[in-house]
Motif scaffolding. Structure first.
Motif, PDB file in Angstrom:
ATOM      1  N   ALA A 211      51.746 -90.332  31.236  1.00  0.00           N
ATOM      2  CA  ALA A 211      50.299 -90.214  31.429  1.00  0.00           C
ATOM      3  C   ALA A 211      49.696 -89.239  30.425  1.00  0.00           C
ATOM      4  O   ALA A 211      48.604 -89.466  29.896  1.00  0.00           O
ATOM      5  CB  ALA A 211      50.002 -89.765  32.858  1.00  0.00           C
ATOM      6  N   GLY A 212      50.415 -88.151  30.143  1.00  0.00           N
ATOM      7  CA  GLY A 212      49.936 -87.186  29.161  1.00  0.00           C
ATOM      8  C   GLY A 212      49.853 -87.784  27.767  1.00  0.00           C
ATOM      9  O   GLY A 212      48.900 -87.514  27.025  1.00  0.00           O
ATOM     10  N   PHE A 213      50.838 -88.600  27.402  1.00  0.00           N
ATOM     11  CA  PHE A 213      50.798 -89.237  26.082  1.00  0.00           C
ATOM     12  C   PHE A 213      49.640 -90.219  25.983  1.00  0.00           C
ATOM     13  O   PHE A 213      48.976 -90.301  24.937  1.00  0.00           O
ATOM     14  CB  PHE A 213      52.120 -89.953  25.799  1.00  0.00           C
ATOM     15  CG  PHE A 213      52.106 -90.722  24.513  1.00  0.00           C
ATOM     16  CD1 PHE A 213      52.240 -90.072  23.304  1.00  0.00           C
ATOM     17  CD2 PHE A 213      51.936 -92.108  24.522  1.00  0.00           C
ATOM     18  CE1 PHE A 213      52.209 -90.780  22.113  1.00  0.00           C
ATOM     19  CE2 PHE A 213      51.904 -92.817  23.335  1.00  0.00           C
ATOM     20  CZ  PHE A 213      52.042 -92.151  22.119  1.00  0.00           C
ATOM     21  N   VAL A 214      49.406 -90.974  27.054  1.00  0.00           N
ATOM     22  CA  VAL A 214      48.275 -91.901  27.046  1.00  0.00           C
ATOM     23  C   VAL A 214      46.959 -91.144  26.869  1.00  0.00           C
ATOM     24  O   VAL A 214      46.076 -91.548  26.096  1.00  0.00           O
ATOM     25  CB  VAL A 214      48.256 -92.738  28.338  1.00  0.00           C
ATOM     26  CG1 VAL A 214      46.972 -93.564  28.430  1.00  0.00           C
ATOM     27  CG2 VAL A 214      49.484 -93.646  28.400  1.00  0.00           C
ATOM     28  N   ALA A 215      46.830 -90.017  27.563  1.00  0.00           N
ATOM     29  CA  ALA A 215      45.620 -89.201  27.428  1.00  0.00           C
ATOM     30  C   ALA A 215      45.491 -88.657  26.011  1.00  0.00           C
ATOM     31  O   ALA A 215      44.389 -88.619  25.443  1.00  0.00           O
ATOM     32  CB  ALA A 215      45.655 -88.054  28.437  1.00  0.00           C
ATOM     33  N   TYR A 216      46.631 -88.248  25.437  1.00  0.00           N
ATOM     34  CA  TYR A 216      46.601 -87.744  24.056  1.00  0.00           C
ATOM     35  C   TYR A 216      46.185 -88.828  23.072  1.00  0.00           C
ATOM     36  O   TYR A 216      45.340 -88.602  22.201  1.00  0.00           O
ATOM     37  CB  TYR A 216      47.980 -87.199  23.679  1.00  0.00           C
ATOM     38  CG  TYR A 216      48.190 -87.058  22.202  1.00  0.00           C
ATOM     39  CD1 TYR A 216      47.579 -86.030  21.497  1.00  0.00           C
ATOM     40  CD2 TYR A 216      48.989 -87.966  21.502  1.00  0.00           C
ATOM     41  CE1 TYR A 216      47.752 -85.912  20.123  1.00  0.00           C
ATOM     42  CE2 TYR A 216      49.166 -87.855  20.142  1.00  0.00           C
ATOM     43  CZ  TYR A 216      48.555 -86.827  19.457  1.00  0.00           C
ATOM     44  OH  TYR A 216      48.724 -86.715  18.106  1.00  0.00           O
ATOM     45  N   ALA A 217      46.756 -90.009  23.216  1.00  0.00           N
ATOM     46  CA  ALA A 217      46.424 -91.102  22.304  1.00  0.00           C
ATOM     47  C   ALA A 217      44.949 -91.476  22.412  1.00  0.00           C
ATOM     48  O   ALA A 217      44.261 -91.672  21.398  1.00  0.00           O
ATOM     49  CB  ALA A 217      47.308 -92.315  22.599  1.00  0.00           C
ATOM     50  N   PHE A 218      44.455 -91.559  23.646  1.00  0.00           N
ATOM     51  CA  PHE A 218      43.055 -91.930  23.841  1.00  0.00           C
ATOM     52  C   PHE A 218      42.113 -90.867  23.278  1.00  0.00           C
ATOM     53  O   PHE A 218      41.144 -91.182  22.586  1.00  0.00           O
ATOM     54  CB  PHE A 218      42.775 -92.146  25.331  1.00  0.00           C
ATOM     55  CG  PHE A 218      41.347 -92.459  25.640  1.00  0.00           C
ATOM     56  CD1 PHE A 218      40.837 -93.735  25.432  1.00  0.00           C
ATOM     57  CD2 PHE A 218      40.487 -91.481  26.143  1.00  0.00           C
ATOM     58  CE1 PHE A 218      39.504 -94.037  25.700  1.00  0.00           C
ATOM     59  CE2 PHE A 218      39.164 -91.768  26.419  1.00  0.00           C
ATOM     60  CZ  PHE A 218      38.668 -93.044  26.201  1.00  0.00           C
ATOM     61  N   SER A 219      42.384 -89.603  23.563  1.00  0.00           N
ATOM     62  CA  SER A 219      41.506 -88.531  23.099  1.00  0.00           C
ATOM     63  C   SER A 219      41.547 -88.388  21.585  1.00  0.00           C
ATOM     64  O   SER A 219      40.510 -88.192  20.937  1.00  0.00           O
ATOM     65  CB  SER A 219      41.876 -87.207  23.764  1.00  0.00           C
ATOM     66  OG  SER A 219      43.218 -86.843  23.463  1.00  0.00           O
ATOM     67  N   THR A 220      42.740 -88.515  20.986  1.00  0.00           N
ATOM     68  CA  THR A 220      42.855 -88.397  19.534  1.00  0.00           C
ATOM     69  C   THR A 220      42.128 -89.526  18.825  1.00  0.00           C
ATOM     70  O   THR A 220      41.372 -89.295  17.867  1.00  0.00           O
ATOM     71  CB  THR A 220      44.339 -88.395  19.113  1.00  0.00           C
ATOM     72  OG1 THR A 220      45.002 -87.286  19.724  1.00  0.00           O
ATOM     73  CG2 THR A 220      44.480 -88.280  17.608  1.00  0.00           C
ATOM     74  N   ASP A 221      42.339 -90.756  19.281  1.00  0.00           N
ATOM     75  CA  ASP A 221      41.680 -91.893  18.641  1.00  0.00           C
ATOM     76  C   ASP A 221      40.166 -91.844  18.835  1.00  0.00           C
ATOM     77  O   ASP A 221      39.400 -92.147  17.909  1.00  0.00           O
ATOM     78  CB  ASP A 221      42.236 -93.199  19.191  1.00  0.00           C
ATOM     79  CG  ASP A 221      43.701 -93.393  18.836  1.00  0.00           C
ATOM     80  OD1 ASP A 221      44.218 -92.616  18.009  1.00  0.00           O
ATOM     81  OD2 ASP A 221      44.338 -94.305  19.405  1.00  0.00           O
ATOM     82  N   SER A 222      39.724 -91.446  20.012  1.00  0.00           N
ATOM     83  CA  SER A 222      38.282 -91.349  20.260  1.00  0.00           C
ATOM     84  C   SER A 222      37.648 -90.281  19.378  1.00  0.00           C
ATOM     85  O   SER A 222      36.555 -90.481  18.828  1.00  0.00           O
ATOM     86  CB  SER A 222      38.027 -91.034  21.731  1.00  0.00           C
ATOM     87  OG  SER A 222      38.518 -92.061  22.574  1.00  0.00           O
ATOM     88  N   LEU A 223      38.332 -89.157  19.235  1.00  0.00           N
ATOM     89  CA  LEU A 223      37.817 -88.091  18.380  1.00  0.00           C
ATOM     90  C   LEU A 223      37.760 -88.542  16.921  1.00  0.00           C
ATOM     91  O   LEU A 223      36.782 -88.269  16.211  1.00  0.00           O
ATOM     92  CB  LEU A 223      38.696 -86.850  18.520  1.00  0.00           C
ATOM     93  CG  LEU A 223      38.326 -85.647  17.639  1.00  0.00           C
ATOM     94  CD1 LEU A 223      36.919 -85.162  17.957  1.00  0.00           C
ATOM     95  CD2 LEU A 223      39.341 -84.521  17.825  1.00  0.00           C
ATOM     96  N   THR A 224      38.797 -89.250  16.472  1.00  0.00           N
ATOM     97  CA  THR A 224      38.814 -89.737  15.092  1.00  0.00           C
ATOM     98  C   THR A 224      37.690 -90.731  14.846  1.00  0.00           C
ATOM     99  O   THR A 224      37.012 -90.679  13.803  1.00  0.00           O
ATOM    100  CB  THR A 224      40.164 -90.391  14.775  1.00  0.00           C
ATOM    101  OG1 THR A 224      41.210 -89.426  14.948  1.00  0.00           O
ATOM    102  CG2 THR A 224      40.207 -90.903  13.347  1.00  0.00           C
ATOM    103  N   HIS A 225      37.459 -91.640  15.787  1.00  0.00           N
ATOM    104  CA  HIS A 225      36.373 -92.610  15.638  1.00  0.00           C
ATOM    105  C   HIS A 225      35.021 -91.900  15.540  1.00  0.00           C
ATOM    106  O   HIS A 225      34.196 -92.232  14.672  1.00  0.00           O
ATOM    107  CB  HIS A 225      36.361 -93.570  16.823  1.00  0.00           C
ATOM    108  CG  HIS A 225      37.534 -94.493  16.846  1.00  0.00           C
ATOM    109  ND1 HIS A 225      37.708 -95.461  17.828  1.00  0.00           N
ATOM    110  CD2 HIS A 225      38.603 -94.617  16.024  1.00  0.00           C
ATOM    111  CE1 HIS A 225      38.820 -96.124  17.592  1.00  0.00           C
ATOM    112  NE2 HIS A 225      39.379 -95.625  16.516  1.00  0.00           N
TER     113      HIS A 225
END
Length: 311
Positions: A211-225
């Motif tokens: 769950a932590g990795f999913v949150a990391y992936a989502f937050s990182t990609d959203s921030l990059t976008h």
């Protein structure tokens, strides 16, 4: 086997706060380190070496870079250093307000001669480019940018460095790690798992890690976008010439990707879409905005500058 496992678990339990702080600091430092010391790292990775010697920055590229700095209004006490890179797009790293400063790699292809000359072999994705073929001609045309498109590409890097966004991009990993730890500890206390079997806690920790990795992936990609969209808008807002250059820049990227798609054959179809966008490597992550989206955003800003009454 139980002995070492229990001793490890006990050690982690006793020092979990210190381990958490150290892990978060390590994650943040690993992502920010090359921005703190950009010159040896970035130059070593991307320096253009024709004929076994590092290429010096030509006066033409130096004037181009200084022109971009003046257009953005970079303060004189901010430290920048430019060098020639072998890449087809500019690269950058650093914090211009710090003593180590920031470095910007300017593609040698901006000179239109060193890399895209028909008598020089160039290998892309393991495939040697035949500049005389239709795909090679299209790729060469895509790498030949106008003055305005070159300025947009460099200005986007300078805006990124001036914003200090690199520090913001380094935050999701330690933040998600700390949040995952805090929530998992709280949940285990609430569910009474600390008094239960160790195997059950291990299974819960595994679920929490996923769950932590999913949150990391989502937050990182959203921030990059969000960051990429902001950089395009900020750079295009400098002037109508910059927004026009941005449209050309992204059109050239799409055209070059389409040329590579044809040039590479089957592997190229796995790398690029029929529209020229890069195909994501992972089905559950889109790390960057599609180039078509970025082009359309800049195109809209350019049209608004040409027709301010309709914006």
């Amino acid at each position: 086997m139980a002995g070492p496992l229990w001793r490890t678990a006990a050690f982690v339990q006793r020092h979990r706060t210190g381990l958490l702080v150290g892990s978060c600091a390590g994650l943040f430092g690993a992502q920010i380190l090359y921005h703190l010391f950009p010159d040896p790292v970035i130059r070593w990775l991307y320096q253009y070496w024709p004929q076994g010697q590092p290429a010096l920055l030509s006066p033409k590229l130096q004037r181009l870079f200084q022109e971009v700095l003046q257009d953005i209004g970079v303060p004189s006490d901010h430290c920048y250093e430019a060098f020639t890179t072998f890449t087809f797009q500019p690269v950058s790293a650093g914090f211009p307000r710090l003593p180590a400063g920031a470095v910007v790699g300017i593609p040698a292809s901006f000179l239109s001669i060193p890399i895209i000359s028909t008598d020089r072999p160039v290998v892309v994705h393991g495939q040697r480019v035949d500049w005389k073929s239709p795909e090679g001609t299209r790729l060469r045309d895509a790498l030949t940018l106008s003055h305005g498109a070159q300025k947009f590409a460099l200005a986007r890097e300078v805006v990124y460095l001036e914003s200090g966004a690199a520090a913001l991009q380094a935050l999701p990993a330690p933040a998600c790690l700390a949040g995952t730890w805090a929530l998992s500890v709280g949940a285990k206390h609430a569910l009474g798992l600390y008094g239960g079997p160790m195997n059950l806690r291990a299974a819960f920790n595994l679920v929490a890690a996923v769950a932590g990795f999913v949150a990391y992936a989502f937050s990182t990609d959203s921030l990059t976008h969000a960051l990429e969209a902001w950089l395009d808008r900020r750079t295009a807002s400098l002037s109508a010439a910059y927004s026009q250059g941005g449209v050309e820049f992204y059109e050239k990227i799409l055209s070059g990707n389409l040329a590579l798609r044809s040039l590479l054959g089957s592997p190229g179809e796995k790398l690029y879409t029929p529209s020229g966008n890069v195909i994501p490597r992972h089905w559950f992550r889109i790390k960057h905005l599609p180039y078509t989206t970025r082009r359309d955003s800049v195109l809209q800003m350019w049209r608004a500058t040409l027709n301010p009454g309709r914006s």
